[in-house]
Each structure stands twice: as structure tokens, then as C-alpha cells.
Design a protein around this motif. Structure first.
Motif, PDB file in Angstrom:
ATOM      1  N   ASN A 277     -11.235  94.383  42.079  1.00  0.00           N
ATOM      2  CA  ASN A 277     -10.480  94.969  43.388  1.00  0.00           C
ATOM      3  C   ASN A 277      -9.242  94.272  43.535  1.00  0.00           C
ATOM      4  O   ASN A 277      -9.055  93.126  43.610  1.00  0.00           O
ATOM      5  CB  ASN A 277     -11.536  94.575  44.569  1.00  0.00           C
ATOM      6  CG  ASN A 277     -12.694  95.256  44.819  1.00  0.00           C
ATOM      7  OD1 ASN A 277     -12.771  96.333  44.390  1.00  0.00           O
ATOM      8  ND2 ASN A 277     -13.724  94.421  45.371  1.00  0.00           N
ATOM      9  N   TRP A 278      -8.212  95.131  43.031  1.00  0.00           N
ATOM     10  CA  TRP A 278      -6.783  94.422  43.076  1.00  0.00           C
ATOM     11  C   TRP A 278      -6.190  94.297  44.204  1.00  0.00           C
ATOM     12  O   TRP A 278      -6.136  95.377  45.003  1.00  0.00           O
ATOM     13  CB  TRP A 278      -6.135  95.489  41.753  1.00  0.00           C
ATOM     14  CG  TRP A 278      -6.595  95.306  40.559  1.00  0.00           C
ATOM     15  CD1 TRP A 278      -7.028  96.337  39.991  1.00  0.00           C
ATOM     16  CD2 TRP A 278      -6.728  94.249  39.647  1.00  0.00           C
ATOM     17  NE1 TRP A 278      -7.639  96.176  38.766  1.00  0.00           N
ATOM     18  CE2 TRP A 278      -7.387  94.621  38.434  1.00  0.00           C
ATOM     19  CE3 TRP A 278      -6.366  92.897  39.462  1.00  0.00           C
ATOM     20  CZ2 TRP A 278      -7.582  94.039  37.386  1.00  0.00           C
ATOM     21  CZ3 TRP A 278      -6.377  92.200  38.458  1.00  0.00           C
ATOM     22  CH2 TRP A 278      -7.132  92.747  37.373  1.00  0.00           C
ATOM     23  N   SER A 279      -5.679  93.222  44.781  1.00  0.00           N
ATOM     24  CA  SER A 279      -4.818  93.345  45.935  1.00  0.00           C
ATOM     25  C   SER A 279      -3.541  94.070  45.843  1.00  0.00           C
ATOM     26  O   SER A 279      -3.340  94.489  46.904  1.00  0.00           O
ATOM     27  CB  SER A 279      -4.407  91.683  46.237  1.00  0.00           C
ATOM     28  OG  SER A 279      -5.476  90.800  46.207  1.00  0.00           O
ATOM     29  N   GLY A 280      -2.887  94.071  44.740  1.00  0.00           N
ATOM     30  CA  GLY A 280      -1.813  95.169  44.529  1.00  0.00           C
ATOM     31  C   GLY A 280      -2.169  96.414  44.919  1.00  0.00           C
ATOM     32  O   GLY A 280      -1.384  97.149  45.655  1.00  0.00           O
TER      33      GLY A 280
ATOM     34  N   TRP B 120      -0.538  86.705  42.365  1.00  0.00           N
ATOM     35  CA  TRP B 120      -1.171  85.716  41.288  1.00  0.00           C
ATOM     36  C   TRP B 120      -1.900  86.743  40.309  1.00  0.00           C
ATOM     37  O   TRP B 120      -2.343  86.254  39.254  1.00  0.00           O
ATOM     38  CB  TRP B 120      -2.431  84.910  42.015  1.00  0.00           C
ATOM     39  CG  TRP B 120      -1.590  83.996  42.831  1.00  0.00           C
ATOM     40  CD1 TRP B 120      -1.093  84.007  44.146  1.00  0.00           C
ATOM     41  CD2 TRP B 120      -1.643  82.642  42.421  1.00  0.00           C
ATOM     42  NE1 TRP B 120      -0.797  82.681  44.546  1.00  0.00           N
ATOM     43  CE2 TRP B 120      -0.947  81.759  43.429  1.00  0.00           C
ATOM     44  CE3 TRP B 120      -1.811  81.873  41.412  1.00  0.00           C
ATOM     45  CZ2 TRP B 120      -0.734  80.265  43.528  1.00  0.00           C
ATOM     46  CZ3 TRP B 120      -1.660  80.471  41.038  1.00  0.00           C
ATOM     47  CH2 TRP B 120      -1.107  79.878  42.278  1.00  0.00           C
ATOM     48  N   GLU B 121      -1.906  88.085  40.421  1.00  0.00           N
ATOM     49  CA  GLU B 121      -2.740  89.029  39.573  1.00  0.00           C
ATOM     50  C   GLU B 121      -1.888  89.045  38.257  1.00  0.00           C
ATOM     51  O   GLU B 121      -0.715  89.072  38.204  1.00  0.00           O
ATOM     52  CB  GLU B 121      -3.068  90.241  40.387  1.00  0.00           C
ATOM     53  CG  GLU B 121      -4.077  89.940  41.424  1.00  0.00           C
ATOM     54  CD  GLU B 121      -4.281  91.485  42.319  1.00  0.00           C
ATOM     55  OE1 GLU B 121      -5.205  91.504  43.133  1.00  0.00           O
ATOM     56  OE2 GLU B 121      -3.676  92.200  41.891  1.00  0.00           O
ATOM     57  N   PRO B 122      -2.762  89.384  37.261  1.00  0.00           N
ATOM     58  CA  PRO B 122      -2.144  89.490  35.996  1.00  0.00           C
ATOM     59  C   PRO B 122      -1.508  91.023  36.004  1.00  0.00           C
ATOM     60  O   PRO B 122      -1.918  91.862  36.927  1.00  0.00           O
ATOM     61  CB  PRO B 122      -3.219  89.607  34.993  1.00  0.00           C
ATOM     62  CG  PRO B 122      -4.454  89.971  35.788  1.00  0.00           C
ATOM     63  CD  PRO B 122      -4.152  89.166  37.122  1.00  0.00           C
TER      64      PRO B 122
ATOM     65  N   ALA C 173      -9.372  90.182  43.428  1.00  0.00           N
ATOM     66  CA  ALA C 173      -9.173  89.659  42.174  1.00  0.00           C
ATOM     67  C   ALA C 173      -8.026  88.344  42.574  1.00  0.00           C
ATOM     68  O   ALA C 173      -7.984  87.210  42.167  1.00  0.00           O
ATOM     69  CB  ALA C 173      -9.008  90.297  41.240  1.00  0.00           C
ATOM     70  N   GLY C 174      -6.862  88.846  43.162  1.00  0.00           N
ATOM     71  CA  GLY C 174      -5.850  87.983  43.446  1.00  0.00           C
ATOM     72  C   GLY C 174      -6.065  86.788  44.105  1.00  0.00           C
ATOM     73  O   GLY C 174      -5.906  85.660  43.852  1.00  0.00           O
TER      74      GLY C 174
ATOM     75  N   CYS D 259      -6.156  83.032  42.943  1.00  0.00           N
ATOM     76  CA  CYS D 259      -5.535  82.045  43.340  1.00  0.00           C
ATOM     77  C   CYS D 259      -6.206  80.649  43.900  1.00  0.00           C
ATOM     78  O   CYS D 259      -5.946  79.374  43.576  1.00  0.00           O
ATOM     79  CB  CYS D 259      -4.870  82.555  44.827  1.00  0.00           C
ATOM     80  SG  CYS D 259      -3.942  81.301  45.811  1.00  0.00           S
ATOM     81  N   LYS D 260      -7.284  80.907  44.386  1.00  0.00           N
ATOM     82  CA  LYS D 260      -8.328  79.796  44.789  1.00  0.00           C
ATOM     83  C   LYS D 260      -8.963  79.022  43.615  1.00  0.00           C
ATOM     84  O   LYS D 260      -8.892  77.910  43.542  1.00  0.00           O
ATOM     85  CB  LYS D 260      -9.476  80.157  45.718  1.00  0.00           C
ATOM     86  CG  LYS D 260      -8.888  80.869  47.025  1.00  0.00           C
ATOM     87  CD  LYS D 260     -10.138  81.186  47.888  1.00  0.00           C
ATOM     88  CE  LYS D 260     -10.548  79.804  48.579  1.00  0.00           C
ATOM     89  NZ  LYS D 260     -11.499  80.100  49.639  1.00  0.00           N
TER      90      LYS D 260
END
Length: 540
Positions: free
Chosen positions: A209-212, A283-285, A93-94, A98-99
Motif C-alpha cells: 500500500n503506497w502512501s504516494g 521515504w518510498e522507493p 509502505a512509506g 520510515c519507522k
């Protein structure tokens, strides 16, 4: 006639076999590819889910071109929405956010600037209008391309600058032939907005799918992988203190060696992935209950410290697999303290992995007394065998004295006899065989032969003494790496605690003990310093 029928039937069978062979080969290739594709999806089911999301997003955005009402409103510019979905939709998702934001922001800025230039050049003639268009394309192209070299811009907004440059040139150059550029700008903005909206919907609301989370789980996996590697190293250490050549090619031992390499290589190769995940996670919430900025860069710093720790694990594994080893009789003296140190390090890594996995702080006494006692035992064991580490100093003094006596011609026959008697090695035998060669075998003068007969046994004794010292060096390196592992483990623990404080992990409680004896004291680090360099302590 029967013979002809038999031959024809054989020809038919051979031709049938010739035709079916390629079909079977193609079937085997397809089956192998299918198994490979299935294994990739089974390894991470999210990949198949992401592929379904991408297919659904492309189907939705293609309706802009297929359905007549949408096509009449947007026209052929609907293809920009399809291109946006293809380019923007990412696995995490991040990355999609971002893009998507970069593409939207770059398009808005480029469209606004192109409209401003169009207003300035609207009242000019064709020649002056061409000059304004060319000058603006050059200036904006130069400035935008140059800003891409700025580290901060390149890290976060490189894709946005690229889209800005593309959109600006597209609208500005098109405005020279098309006097009404406003519909082009509007359609471009609307189609990109539709494509980005579909991508964000699929990434944030449909099984995101969260990058964090990936970065956090990757860090936990590093601790577990290093613990697995050291556990495998402990098994190899047990073999290291036994007969290492016995069943060295057994399948179970080969599997242990493979697991060791997988564990620390995954940590060593994680630098770029950690930095990428941390960047996209920023960038994710805030999908946690906290509203502050999450310290994703702390994960990157922790990964760097873990890589330094993994270098030590790799070097330790290299010592175990080295071709030159200390004799087994010497290694067996230090088996228990070395294996205890390795086991205690594994326990600490497992505790750190569990604490990070559950977002809680590790125990204050995570460096337990057991690890301290293991270091003290290793220190005592090395101190009890000072000859292994002090032999070089005495040997060098004795060798220097022998060479001085040899050069001055004062080496006694008793000393030479002692040297000859003490050197029962292959090298000495070779030297003795050379000294007992027939007189006609060499052309050297008698004086030189006599000096060589006296010199060879002395040099053989020096070689044997040095060989005894060098036999101890592999274990000295092994013990030093074990101690270095503990030192770097302290740095890892310190960095973990910094991350826990910055991320507000929940406090450690007594209920968080997990079958790991952590009855250490607060002064464990100070008491460990006495045992951090047992090799140098033995030399004192």
C-alpha cells in the motif's frame, strides 16, 4: 395433582425464558459487532489484507523463540524482534520504511556509541566507571532530547532519536554490571535487523500500500467530492430559486444536503492526512518509471488551495440554508445565470479530476467560454436591477434629508401624509396603533406626544426602506460567493498546472476530451476579470 404439574411446567418455562434472554442479548451484540467489522472491511478491503500480513509477520518472527536452533543462537533477545514487528509494521509502505530505517539507524548509532564509551571506561575503576556512565547518560540524554525539538528532526527522525536514546541507555547502564556488553549489542542489532527485514518484506513485496498512491487518489477524490458538493448545491440552488419551504424535509433533499456536506468537509479535514501521506511517500522507493524526486509537497500545496476553495462552497451552502432570504420574486430574476455558473464550475472540477487520475495535463482552455458567458449573464442580470444594490445610497440620502427637516421642524404635512401612506407594514401598523392610543394612556406632555406622532411615521419609512435593502443582501452575498468560487477556481487550476509540470504528466492531446465542451480561448482569464465583481459593477 394436575394443578401442581401445571404450575411446575409453568415455572420451568419461565426459568427457561429467563436463561435464554441473556443468551439472545449476547447473540445480538455479537451479530452487531460482526456486521460492523464486516462493513469496515468492505469499505476498504486493504485493511483486512494488512491484518493478515501483520498476523503472518508475527508468526514468522515468533519462530525465533519457538524453534530450538534459533533460540539457542539468539536466546531471550528474540523478543526484541517481536517488538520490532509490532511497532514497525504499518498500513502504508512509506510509514513502515520510515519507522524501520529510523529504528535500525538509531540502534546502530546507539550501539556504536555505547561500545565506544565502554572501551574508554574499561580500564577505570568502579568509582570512575560509574562517573563515566552517569555523565555519558546525562549528556547523551540531554542532547538527544533537545534535538527532538528541532523541526526537521521532529518531522523525519523523531522515532529514530527515541530508539537511539532507549538503546544507548539500555546498553550503557547494563555495561556497568555486565563487563561483556558486546554480545548484548550484537543480539540487539541482529534481532532488530530480523524484525525490520520481515516488516519490509511484508510491506514492499506482499500487496504493498503506497502512501504516494493514496495521496494521489485522495487528491483526485477531493476534486470529485467538491464537484459532487457543487452539484448538490446546484440542486439546492434550483430549490433556492423556487419555494424553499416546499417539501424541505423530504428524504431525497436531506440526502442531497448530506452529500454536499460530506464532499466539502472531507476537503476541509484533510490537512493532517495530506501532510502525513506526503511525508511517508518521500521515504518510498521510486516505484514509477522516473528517477527524479517526486513532488509530493506539491500535493500538499494543492490541498491547501482546495481547502480555500472548499470554504467558499461551504459558505455558498450556508447561504442556501440561511433563515433570512431574499424574496422569491427577486431571486427568480437571477436563477438561470447562477445555475449556469455552478454547472460550469462542476464541469471544470470534473475535468481536473479526470486529468489528474490519468496522470495527464489538463486542457489549456479548461476555463471554457461557457463559464465566461455565464459570468457575463450574471453580471448583466445584476446590472439590470440596480435598485437592489443602489437603494441604500438613495435611501440614506432621503432619510438624512427627512431627519434634518424633522429636527428643524420644517417637515410638511404633505410629507408626513406621504410617509404614512407609503408604509403599509406591520411595523407601521404598530406605530399607528401607538399614535392612536387614548390620551390618558400615556403621561407624556402634549408637545412630546405631538413630536412623537410626527417622528414615528418617519422612522417607520426609514425602517421600511432599510428592510428593502437588507432583503437584497442575502442574494448579494450568494452572487458574490459564486464569483469568488470562480476566482478561487483559477487559483486551483494554476496550482494543478504547477503540479503537472513538476510531476511530468503526459501532454494533453485532442483525444483526451471527455464529453466536456472546452472550446475556450487563451485570454479567458483576462476576459473573466470584467465579470468577477458584478455587484460592485452595478454600484458604479
Amino acid at each position: 395433582m394436575a394443578m401442581a404439574c401445571a404450575l411446575s411446567s409453568i415455572d420451568k418455562k419461565s426459568s427457561l425464558l429467563t436463561l435464554t434472554a441473556p443468551v439472545k442479548k449476547i447473540g445480538r451484540i455479537a451479530a452487531s459487532w460482526g456486521r460492523h467489522a464486516w462493513s469496515i472491511g468492505r469499505e476498504d478491503p486493504r485493511r483486512a489484507v494488512h491484518a493478515l500480513k501483520a498476523g503472518t509477520a508475527l508468526t514468522l518472527v515468533s519462530l525465533l523463540y519457538i524453534l530450538e536452533p534459533f533460540f539457542k543462537g539468539i536466546g531471550k533477545n528474540a523478543m526484541w524482534a517481536v517488538m520490532t514487528v509490532v511497532v514497525v509494521l504499518e498500513f502504508n509502505a512509506g510509514a513502515t520504511i520510515c519507522k524501520g530505517l529510523n529504528r535500525g539507524l538509531g540502534t546502530v548509532l546507539a550501539g556504536s556509541l555505547a561500545l565506544l564509551i565502554e572501551l574508554v571506561a574499561a580500564s577505570a575503576g568502579m568509582v570512575f566507571r560509574a562517573f563515566i556512565v552517569g555523565a555519558s547518560v546525562f549528556i547523551i540524554g540531554f542532547a538527544a532530547t533537545y534535538t527532538r525539538f528541532f523541526p526537521s528532526i521532529k518531522k523525519s527522525y523523531d522515532y529514530g532519536v527515541l530508539i537511539f536514546l532507549l538503546t544507548f541507555n539500555l546498553i550503557t547502564v547494563s555495561s556497568y554490571r555486565e563487563h561483556s556488553v558486546l554480545p548484548l549489542t550484537r543480539d540487539r542489532l541482529s534481532t532488530i535487523a530480523i524484525g525490520c527485514t520481515i516488516c519490509l518484506f511484508m510491506s514492499l513485496l506482499v500487496l504493498p500500500n503506497w502512501s504516494g498512491e493514496d495521496l494521489h487518489n485522495s487528491t483526485v477524490g477531493k476534486f470529485e467530492g467538491l464537484a459532487t458538493s457543487i452539484e448538490g448545491c446546484t440542486a439546492c440552488v434550483n430549490e433556492y430559486f423556487r419555494d424553499q419551504d416546499k417539501d424541505s424535509n423530504a428524504p431525497d433533499k436531506q440526502e442531497v444536503k448530506a452529500s454536499i456536506q460530506i464532499g466539502y468537509r472531507a476537503v476541509l479535514d484533510s490537512k493532517s492526512s495530506d501532510e502525513t501521506l506526503a511525508h511517508y511517500a518521500s521515504w518510498e522507493p521510486r516505484h514509477s518509471m522516473h528517477c527524479y524526486s517526486y513532488p509530493w509537497q506539491k500535493y500538499v500545496k494543492l490541498g491547501s488551495v482546495l481547502r480555500y476553495f472548499a470554504y467558499t462552497v461551504a459558505a455558498l451552502h450556508g447561504c442556501v440554508e440561511s433563515e433570512i432570504q431574499t424574496p422569491l420574486s427577486v431571486r427568480s430574476l437571477f436563477r438561470d445565470p447562477c445555475t449556469r455558473v455552478a454547472r460550469e464550475v462542476v464541469k471544470v472540477l470534473q475535468e481536473l479530476a479526470v486529468s489528474m487520475k490519468h496522470h495527464r495535463r489538463c486542457a489549456p482552455d479548461v476555463l471554457s467560454d461557457h463559464l465566461h458567458e455565464a459570468l457575463q449573464d450574471l453580471n448583466s442580470a445584476i446590472r439590470s436591477q440596480p435598485r437592489l444594490f443602489l437603494g441604500s445610497k438613495h435611501a440614506c440620502a432621503a432619510n438624512r434629508r427627512m431627519l434634518m427637516e424633522l429636527n428643524s421642524g420644517k417637515l410638511s404635512s404633505a410629507s408626513r401624509a406621504t410617509s404614512l401612506q407609503s408604509c403599509k407594514t406591520d411595523a407601521t401598523a404598530a406605530a399607528l396603533s401607538e399614535t392612536t392610543k387614548p390620551a390618558g394612556a400615556g403621561d407624556q406632555p402634549p408637545e412630546r406626544n405631538e413630536r412623537s406622532n410626527m417622528l414615528r411615521p418617519t422612522l417607520s419609512k426609514i425602517a421600511v426602506t432599510s428592510l428593502e435593502f437588507f432583503e437584497a443582501l442575502p442574494f448579494a452575498a450568494f452572487a458574490s460567493l459564486l464569483v469568488e468560487m470562480v476566482v478561487r477556481l483559477e487559483l486551483v487550476i494554476e496550482e494543478v498546472k504547477n503540479l503537472e509540470r513538476a510531476a511530468n504528466f503526459r501532454e494533453f492531446t485532442g483525444h483526451d476530451h471527455l464529453a466536456i465542451d472546452l472550446s475556450g480561448r487563451e485570454n479567458t482569464r483576462n476576459s473573466n476579470s470584467a465579470a468577477l465583481n458584478p455587484v460592485s459593477a452595478a454600484a458604479e
